[in-house]
Design an enzyme around this catalytic site. Structure first.
Site, PDB file in Angstrom:
ATOM      1  N   ASP A   1      38.990  42.773  44.122  1.00 17.20           N
ATOM      2  CA  ASP A   1      40.183  42.099  44.638  1.00 17.20           C
ATOM      3  C   ASP A   1      41.358  42.189  43.677  1.00 17.20           C
ATOM      4  O   ASP A   1      42.460  41.734  43.996  1.00 17.20           O
ATOM      5  CB  ASP A   1      39.880  40.627  44.968  1.00 17.20           C
TER       6      ASP A   1
ATOM      7  N   ASP B   1      39.816  46.162  34.350  1.00 12.22           N
ATOM      8  CA  ASP B   1      39.898  44.773  34.796  1.00 12.22           C
ATOM      9  C   ASP B   1      40.515  44.681  36.192  1.00 12.22           C
ATOM     10  O   ASP B   1      39.789  44.660  37.183  1.00 12.22           O
ATOM     11  CB  ASP B   1      40.664  43.913  33.791  1.00 12.22           C
TER      12      ASP B   1
ATOM     13  N   HIS C   1      37.615  44.585  38.948  1.00  9.55           N
ATOM     14  CA  HIS C   1      37.503  43.622  40.046  1.00  9.55           C
ATOM     15  C   HIS C   1      38.033  44.227  41.344  1.00  9.55           C
ATOM     16  O   HIS C   1      39.173  44.705  41.379  1.00  9.55           O
ATOM     17  CB  HIS C   1      38.275  42.349  39.722  1.00  9.55           C
TER      18      HIS C   1
ATOM     19  N   HIS D   1      34.042  47.304  34.063  1.00 12.42           N
ATOM     20  CA  HIS D   1      34.673  46.002  34.323  1.00 12.42           C
ATOM     21  C   HIS D   1      35.918  46.210  35.178  1.00 12.42           C
ATOM     22  O   HIS D   1      37.010  46.478  34.679  1.00 12.42           O
ATOM     23  CB  HIS D   1      35.039  45.329  32.997  1.00 12.42           C
TER      24      HIS D   1
ATOM     25  N   GLY E   1      36.074  33.669  36.311  1.00 15.20           N
ATOM     26  CA  GLY E   1      36.953  32.524  36.505  1.00 15.20           C
ATOM     27  C   GLY E   1      37.378  31.967  35.159  1.00 15.20           C
ATOM     28  O   GLY E   1      36.991  32.479  34.106  1.00 15.20           O
TER      29      GLY E   1
ATOM     30  N   GLU F   1      37.273  35.897  26.178  1.00 12.45           N
ATOM     31  CA  GLU F   1      38.603  36.394  26.533  1.00 12.45           C
ATOM     32  C   GLU F   1      39.614  35.298  26.202  1.00 12.45           C
ATOM     33  O   GLU F   1      40.327  35.359  25.218  1.00 12.45           O
ATOM     34  CB  GLU F   1      38.665  36.758  28.020  1.00 12.45           C
TER      35      GLU F   1
END
Length: 387
Positions: free
Chosen positions: A27, A325, A25, A23, A185, A215
C-alpha cells in the site's frame, strides 16, 4: 571508490543490475494514476488532489515531514482505494511489474490483510487477491524478459489485536506464495511483546518472520524483537547504532561530518569501534537489517544519505540489506536508492553487490532457491556490469 569507477557507475549501469527487495509495502507503492482511477471506480472521495502529478507530489511532501506518525497518515488514501478484490489484484500486479522493470529479481512485499476488509472482504479473500495479482504481474514481466520471483509477507498492525489470526494465515498460505509474517505501525507505545502469542505460534510452526524495530524507537524495541520474539530480520533496525561507540563517543552524539567519515575510518582501521552486547549479538547472529535509506530521511531516522548509518554498518560487517519501504511516499525505487548511495555516500559495485547478496541470503525461501538466485542471477549480473 575511485573517480574512474564513480564515472563508470552511471544510473543506466545501476538500473541494469539485479536487485533484491525485502522491505516493501504494497500500500506504499501504488502508482499515483492508479490511486486516482481506483478512487473513481470505488467511490473513494477523500483524495487531496485530482491529477496524478499533484497527487504524487502531495504524497512525497506529506511523507517528508520528518515524523513517522505523519508519514503513516498518508496510507489512509492508498488503503482507502484498496478495498475491493479487483483493486487489490491490480495494485499487486502493478507492484510486480514495477519492481521487475526496475531490475528486481526477487521481492518480498508486505501488506496488512486487516486493513482491506472495510467493504466486506474476508481476510482470506484479501490474501488470495494479492497473490493473484503477484502471479499476473510476474507473468507479464516474464513475457517482457524481466523474470521476477514475488513473495508476500503478511503484516499485523502493532496497535490492533489480530496478530495471532494473521500469523495463522501466514502459515496456512506459506506454500502458496506467502513467505512470512511481520508487524508494523508506530513503534512507540506498541512494543512487539504485545504480540508474543503470535510469535510463539510462528516459531512452533517453523515459520519465518520479521519485525519492524529500531526505526523511530531505539534499542528496547530491537532487544524485545530479537530476544523475546525471536525475529530473524529487523525492519529498518538502524537504531542498533545506539549501541555502538567510536573512540569512546556514542554514535548518536556524533555530528553529521563525523558520521559520514566513519565507513572509511573503519575500513582503514583508524576508528576504535566498540559494539555493545546487543549490537554484537545482531552482527554475530547475522540478523539482517532491512534498511530503507530514503524513507529514513523522511521519518527523521537519518540525517542524509552521505552520513546514513547503512554505510557504517556495512563497513562493520553487519548483514545489511537495501530496500525501498514505500515507493510512492518516498518517490523511490531500488535504482534510486542505489544511485543515491553511489553519488552521496561513495558506494561502488562491491557495496551494491554485497547488500544484494545479503538480502538474498536472508530471504524467507528455501536455501537452495536462495543459492540458485545468487549464483545464477545476481553474481552473473554484477559480473556483466564489471566487464
Amino acid at each position: 571508490m575511485d573517480e574512474t569507477a564513480a564515472r563508470a557507475l552511471t544510473q543506466d549501469v545501476v538500473a541494469a543490475l539485479p536487485k533484491v527487495v525485502l522491505h516493501d509495502h504494497l500500500d506504499g507503492g501504488v502508482r499515483p494514476a492508479t490511486v486516482l482511477e481506483l478512487a473513481r471506480k470505488t467511490g473513494y472521495d477523500a483524495l487531496p488532489a485530482d491529477d496524478a502529478e499533484t497527487l504524487a507530489r502531495w504524497f512525497r511532501d506529506s511523507a517528508d515531514s520528518g515524523s513517522l506518525v505523519r508519514y503513516l497518515e498518508t496510507f489512509e488514501h492508498t488503503v482507502g482505494v484498496m478495498q475491493t478484490r479487483d483493486a487489490i489484484v491490480r495494485v499487486a500486479a502493478e507492484c510486480a511489474e514495477d519492481h521487475a522493470a526496475d531490475g528486481v529479481v526477487y521481492a518480498e512485499v508486505r501488506f496488512a490483510p486487516e486493513l482491506h476488509i472495510e467493504k466486506g472482504l474476508a481476510l482470506t479473500e484479501v490474501v488470495d487477491a494479492v497473490l493473484e495479482g503477484f502471479r499476473r504481474g510476474a507473468e507479464r514481466a516474464a513475457e517482457q524478459g524481466r523474470p521476477i520471483v514475488m513473495r508476500a509477507l503478511l503484516t499485523a498492525m502493532r496497535h490492533a489485536a489480530k496478530s495471532v489470526e494473521i500469523a495463522e494465515l501466514a502459515v496456512a498460505y506459506r506454500d502458496q506464495g506467502v513467505a512470512g509474517f511481520d508487524i508494523a505501525g508506530a513503534e512507540a507505545g506498541f512494543p512487539p511483546t504485545r504480540h508474543l502469542d503470535a510469535f510463539e505460534y510462528l516459531r512452533r510452526e517453523n515459520a519465518h518472520f520479521t519485525i519492524h524495530a529500531g526505526e523511530a524507537f531505539g534499542l528496547p524495541s530491537i532487544w524485545e524483537a530479537i530476544q523475546y520474539c525471536g525475529a530473524e530480520r529487523l525492519g529498518h533496525g538502524v537504531r542498533i547504532t545506539d549501541d555502538i561507540t567510536i573512540d569512546g563517543v556514542a554514535y548518536p552524539e556524533l555530528d553529521e561530518p563525523a558520521r559520514a567519515a566513519l565507513p572509511e575510518r573503519v575500513r582503514a582501521g583508524e576508528a576504535d569501534v566498540r559494539l555493545g552486547r546487543l549490537a554484537a549479538f545482531v552482527r554475530d547472529r547475522r540478523i539482517a537489517l532491512e534498511v530503507c535509506p530514503i524513507s529514513n530521511l523522511q521519518t527523521g531516522a537519518a540525517l542524509s544519505l552521505r552520513s546514513h548509518p547503512i554505510s557504517f554498518l556495512l563497513a562493520l560487517g553487519f548483514r545489511v540489506a537495501l530496500s525501498t519501504d514505500n515507493r510512492l511516499m518516498s518517490d523511490t525505487s531500488m535504482t534510486k536508492e542505489m544511485t543515491g548511495l553511489v553519488s552521496e555516500a561513495g558506494w561502488g559495485l562491491d557495496d551494491l553487490e554485497k547488500v544484494t547478496v545479503n538480502a538474498m541470503k536472508s530471504a524467507f525461501i528455501p536455501f537452495d532457491e536462495r543459492l540458485a538466485i545468487i549464483m545464477d542471477v545476481i553474481k552473473p549480473g554484477f559480473a556483466a556490469a564489471r566487464a
